[in-house]
Write a protein that holds these residues in place. Structure first.
Motif, PDB file in Angstrom:
ATOM      1  N   SER A  83       1.972 -10.265   3.423  1.00 18.28           N
ATOM      2  CA  SER A  83       0.517 -10.313   3.282  1.00 18.28           C
ATOM      3  C   SER A  83       0.120  -9.402   2.136  1.00 18.28           C
ATOM      4  CB  SER A  83      -0.186  -9.878   4.577  1.00 18.28           C
ATOM      5  OG  SER A  83      -0.116  -8.479   4.734  1.00 18.28           O
ATOM      6  N   LEU A  84      -1.054  -9.666   1.560  1.00 16.08           N
ATOM      7  CA  LEU A  84      -1.540  -8.851   0.452  1.00 16.08           C
ATOM      8  C   LEU A  84      -1.835  -7.420   0.913  1.00 16.08           C
ATOM      9  CD1 LEU A  84      -3.901 -11.515  -1.129  1.00 16.08           C
ATOM     10  CD2 LEU A  84      -1.705 -10.728  -2.038  1.00 16.08           C
ATOM     11  N   GLU A  85      -2.368  -7.278   2.120  1.00 13.92           N
ATOM     12  CA  GLU A  85      -2.661  -5.953   2.649  1.00 13.92           C
ATOM     13  C   GLU A  85      -1.379  -5.155   2.849  1.00 13.92           C
ATOM     14  OE1 GLU A  85      -5.027  -3.837   6.404  1.00 13.92           O
ATOM     15  OE2 GLU A  85      -4.632  -6.002   6.416  1.00 13.92           O
ATOM     16  N   LEU A  86      -0.360  -5.785   3.414  1.00 18.30           N
ATOM     17  CA  LEU A  86       0.912  -5.112   3.623  1.00 18.30           C
ATOM     18  C   LEU A  86       1.539  -4.716   2.292  1.00 18.30           C
ATOM     19  CD1 LEU A  86       3.086  -4.192   5.622  1.00 18.30           C
ATOM     20  CD2 LEU A  86       4.069  -6.488   5.498  1.00 18.30           C
ATOM     21  N   MET A  87       1.419  -5.606   1.295  1.00 18.42           N
ATOM     22  CA  MET A  87       1.964  -5.319  -0.028  1.00 18.42           C
ATOM     23  C   MET A  87       1.344  -4.050  -0.611  1.00 18.42           C
ATOM     24  SD  MET A  87       1.712  -7.754  -3.414  1.00 18.42           S
ATOM     25  CE  MET A  87      -0.090  -7.608  -3.483  1.00 18.42           C
ATOM     26  N   ASP A  88       0.021  -3.946  -0.536  1.00 24.37           N
ATOM     27  CA  ASP A  88      -0.661  -2.764  -1.079  1.00 24.37           C
ATOM     28  C   ASP A  88      -0.277  -1.507  -0.310  1.00 24.37           C
ATOM     29  OD1 ASP A  88      -1.938  -4.322  -2.973  1.00 24.37           O
ATOM     30  OD2 ASP A  88      -3.767  -4.553  -1.782  1.00 24.37           O
ATOM     31  N   ASN A  89      -0.226  -1.597   1.012  1.00 24.96           N
ATOM     32  CA  ASN A  89       0.108  -0.424   1.822  1.00 24.96           C
ATOM     33  C   ASN A  89       1.524   0.057   1.556  1.00 24.96           C
ATOM     34  OD1 ASN A  89      -2.407  -0.296   3.073  1.00 24.96           O
ATOM     35  ND2 ASN A  89      -1.793  -1.628   4.762  1.00 24.96           N
ATOM     36  N   LYS A  90       2.450  -0.874   1.426  1.00 27.61           N
ATOM     37  CA  LYS A  90       3.837  -0.503   1.154  1.00 27.61           C
ATOM     38  C   LYS A  90       3.980   0.125  -0.227  1.00 27.61           C
ATOM     39  CE  LYS A  90       6.643  -1.420   4.611  1.00 27.61           C
ATOM     40  NZ  LYS A  90       7.550  -0.390   5.166  1.00 27.61           N
ATOM     41  N   ASN A  91       3.282  -0.431  -1.205  1.00 30.81           N
ATOM     42  CA  ASN A  91       3.338   0.133  -2.546  1.00 30.81           C
ATOM     43  C   ASN A  91       2.797   1.556  -2.555  1.00 30.81           C
ATOM     44  OD1 ASN A  91       4.460  -1.363  -4.778  1.00 30.81           O
ATOM     45  ND2 ASN A  91       2.989  -2.972  -4.322  1.00 30.81           N
TER      46      ASN A  91
END
Length: 228
Positions: A83-91
């Motif tokens: 998900s886009l949200e997960l991508m941002d949080n992981k980054n």
């Protein structure tokens, strides 16, 4: 939540200035973006692990060139970001582990506060490459939207996003919004005049995080990308 009142796929109704059928009288607490369903079924374009890994390899090659990394590190994939949200949080988490003050923001993306000093820019470039390589997004998120995906986005904005913002006290100016099929036909060919429901960007800084959660500006991954 059932919403409707917009054109079916292939029509050009939805003229400038129209809004979706959901009205602002709906209680702000009732809005749930995952309840919105698209009229068009989108299927994922990358169906195998091999296709996704090939995309990742090409993307990282271009990323290394952009960051001017002559010898980019060989970084194994830890996990795909679904998900886009997960991508941002992981980054953001990955950057923090490397000493950078990164924060994921509700509007999408990662910001640094304080800003990265020039003396750390080389270290930042390595971190940016490594973090993306480790927690690479599903290639669906990095591929240009298809015509049907653009129709889904237009419908979502009209049926859910714009009315949701209205219910929370924010008005989107739709006076220059193109009709649905005009939007689809010109999106990739007229980037200068590309329309977004942001009041020329002003809304992006006005909407508080709690409203972004209720009214995200893109549809759920299941509807826009066909992801489960």
């Amino acid at each position: 939540m059932a919403v409707g009142g917009c054109a079916q796929a292939g029509s050009d109704s939805g003229s400038t200035g129209e809004t979706g059928s959901k009205t602002a009288v709906t209680s702000a607490s009732e809005w749930d973006p995952n309840s919105w369903k698209a009229k068009i079924k989108i299927s994922p374009r990358y169906k195998t692990e091999e296709e996704k890994l090939a995309f990742r390899a090409q993307w990282l090659k271009r990323d290394a060139e952009f960051l001017e990394l002559e010898t980019p590190p060989d970084v194994p994939l830890v996990e795909w970001q679904g998900s886009l949200e997960l991508m941002d949080n992981k980054n953001a988490e990955c950057f923090k582990e490397r000493g950078f003050s990164a924060h994921a923001i509700p509007q999408g993306g990662v910001i640094f506060n304080p800003a990265i000093p020039e003396s750390q820019y080389e270290a930042y470039k390595i971190a940016a490459y490594e973090c993306q390589a480790m927690y690479f997004p599903n290639p669906e998120f990095l591929t240009d939207w298809s015509e049907d995906q653009l129709r889904v986005i237009w419908d979502y904005w009209d049926e859910y996003y714009i009315p949701c913002l209205a219910a929370h006290g924010f008005t989107v100016d739709t006076s220059e919004r193109p009709a649905r099929e005009t939007y689809v036909a010109t999106f990739h060919t007229d980037a200068v005049n590309r329309w977004f429901p942001s009041n020329d960007g002003a809304l992006l800084t006005q909407i508080p995080p709690e409203v972004w959660k209720k009214c995200p500006n893109i549809p759920p991954e299941s509807e826009l990308y066909g992801l489960e």
